[in-house]
Design a protein around this motif. Sequence first.
Motif, mmCIF file in Angstrom:
data_model
loop_
_atom_site.group_PDB
_atom_site.id
_atom_site.type_symbol
_atom_site.label_atom_id
_atom_site.label_comp_id
_atom_site.label_asym_id
_atom_site.label_seq_id
_atom_site.Cartn_x
_atom_site.Cartn_y
_atom_site.Cartn_z
ATOM 1 N N GLN A 58 -4.074 7.936 -17.220
ATOM 2 C CA GLN A 58 -2.960 8.734 -17.753
ATOM 3 C C GLN A 58 -1.754 8.781 -16.813
ATOM 4 N N ASP A 59 -1.972 8.507 -15.545
ATOM 5 C CA ASP A 59 -0.899 8.513 -14.549
ATOM 6 C C ASP A 59 -0.975 7.228 -13.752
ATOM 7 N N ALA A 60 0.166 6.756 -13.285
ATOM 8 C CA ALA A 60 0.163 5.607 -12.389
ATOM 9 C C ALA A 60 -0.566 6.008 -11.102
ATOM 10 N N ALA A 61 -1.226 5.048 -10.470
ATOM 11 C CA ALA A 61 -1.961 5.317 -9.232
ATOM 12 C C ALA A 61 -1.983 4.052 -8.390
ATOM 13 N N PHE A 62 -2.235 4.225 -7.099
ATOM 14 C CA PHE A 62 -2.352 3.089 -6.198
ATOM 15 C C PHE A 62 -3.813 2.861 -5.852
ATOM 16 N N CYS A 63 -4.216 1.589 -5.865
ATOM 17 C CA CYS A 63 -5.564 1.235 -5.431
ATOM 18 C C CYS A 63 -5.443 0.503 -4.097
ATOM 19 N N ASP A 64 -6.488 -0.184 -3.657
ATOM 20 C CA ASP A 64 -6.473 -0.868 -2.366
ATOM 21 C C ASP A 64 -5.291 -1.830 -2.267
ATOM 22 N N GLY A 65 -4.772 -1.968 -1.061
ATOM 23 C CA GLY A 65 -3.666 -2.888 -0.823
ATOM 24 C C GLY A 65 -2.344 -2.364 -1.354
ATOM 25 N N SER A 66 -2.254 -1.063 -1.630
ATOM 26 C CA SER A 66 -1.052 -0.433 -2.182
ATOM 27 C C SER A 66 -0.623 -1.076 -3.497
ATOM 28 N N VAL A 67 -1.589 -1.574 -4.260
ATOM 29 C CA VAL A 67 -1.304 -2.169 -5.569
ATOM 30 C C VAL A 67 -1.192 -1.038 -6.578
ATOM 31 N N ARG A 68 -0.089 -1.016 -7.307
ATOM 32 C CA ARG A 68 0.174 0.056 -8.273
ATOM 33 C C ARG A 68 -0.463 -0.288 -9.622
ATOM 34 N N LEU A 69 -1.270 0.628 -10.111
ATOM 35 C CA LEU A 69 -1.824 0.529 -11.458
ATOM 36 C C LEU A 69 -0.971 1.421 -12.345
ATOM 37 N N GLU A 70 -0.316 0.841 -13.335
ATOM 38 C CA GLU A 70 0.496 1.624 -14.259
ATOM 39 C C GLU A 70 -0.427 2.347 -15.227
#
Length: 174
Positions: free
Chosen positions: A42-54
């Motif tokens: 429901q919200d954008a978030a960052f996973c490993d490697g500062s990769v943004r998940l929209e």
Amino acid sequence: MKTTIAALFLAASTAASALPTAAEKGVVVQGGLHFQKTIVLQDAAFCDGSVRLEKGTYDVRFESRQGNKVHVEFFQGGVRKGEANGIVIVNSVPADKTRKGSPASFEDLGLRPSSAHAFQKQGGKLNLVIGDQSSNAILIGLLLPAVQRSFGDGSVHPGGVNLPSEQKVQPVGK
């Protein structure tokens, strides 16, 4: 990148610090086990490697690793979008797994594609919880994007620490 990975692991461990991990309960989760589950972020978030998940729908592939760790990969439309690491939390242990010392599977712990999932926000962290923390769960720590404030002039200032352009600071003593 090491800092981001450490922060994500710390986010997952901090949230679960009061909850027993599989190792603390004497349960060893088999390595190399997989299952896949669809989630809606429901919200954008960052996973490993500062990769943004929209925000959006993701197919998430879970893989158990040595040391009762879990590695996940996020896919959209068959394209890998990011990855993260987490831990297995055990509150309800199958009796045969503690007595015999044989490794437990996700299935033994009630963790499967049909398991409920939820997101828990804690400050700047977003935890993906698969299962139920009152029984057994997989906890994946993600980071939320920094908060930004917009000002009347249309500019955006990270954390809102800068003054809007229409406010002027007068020098002291003038």
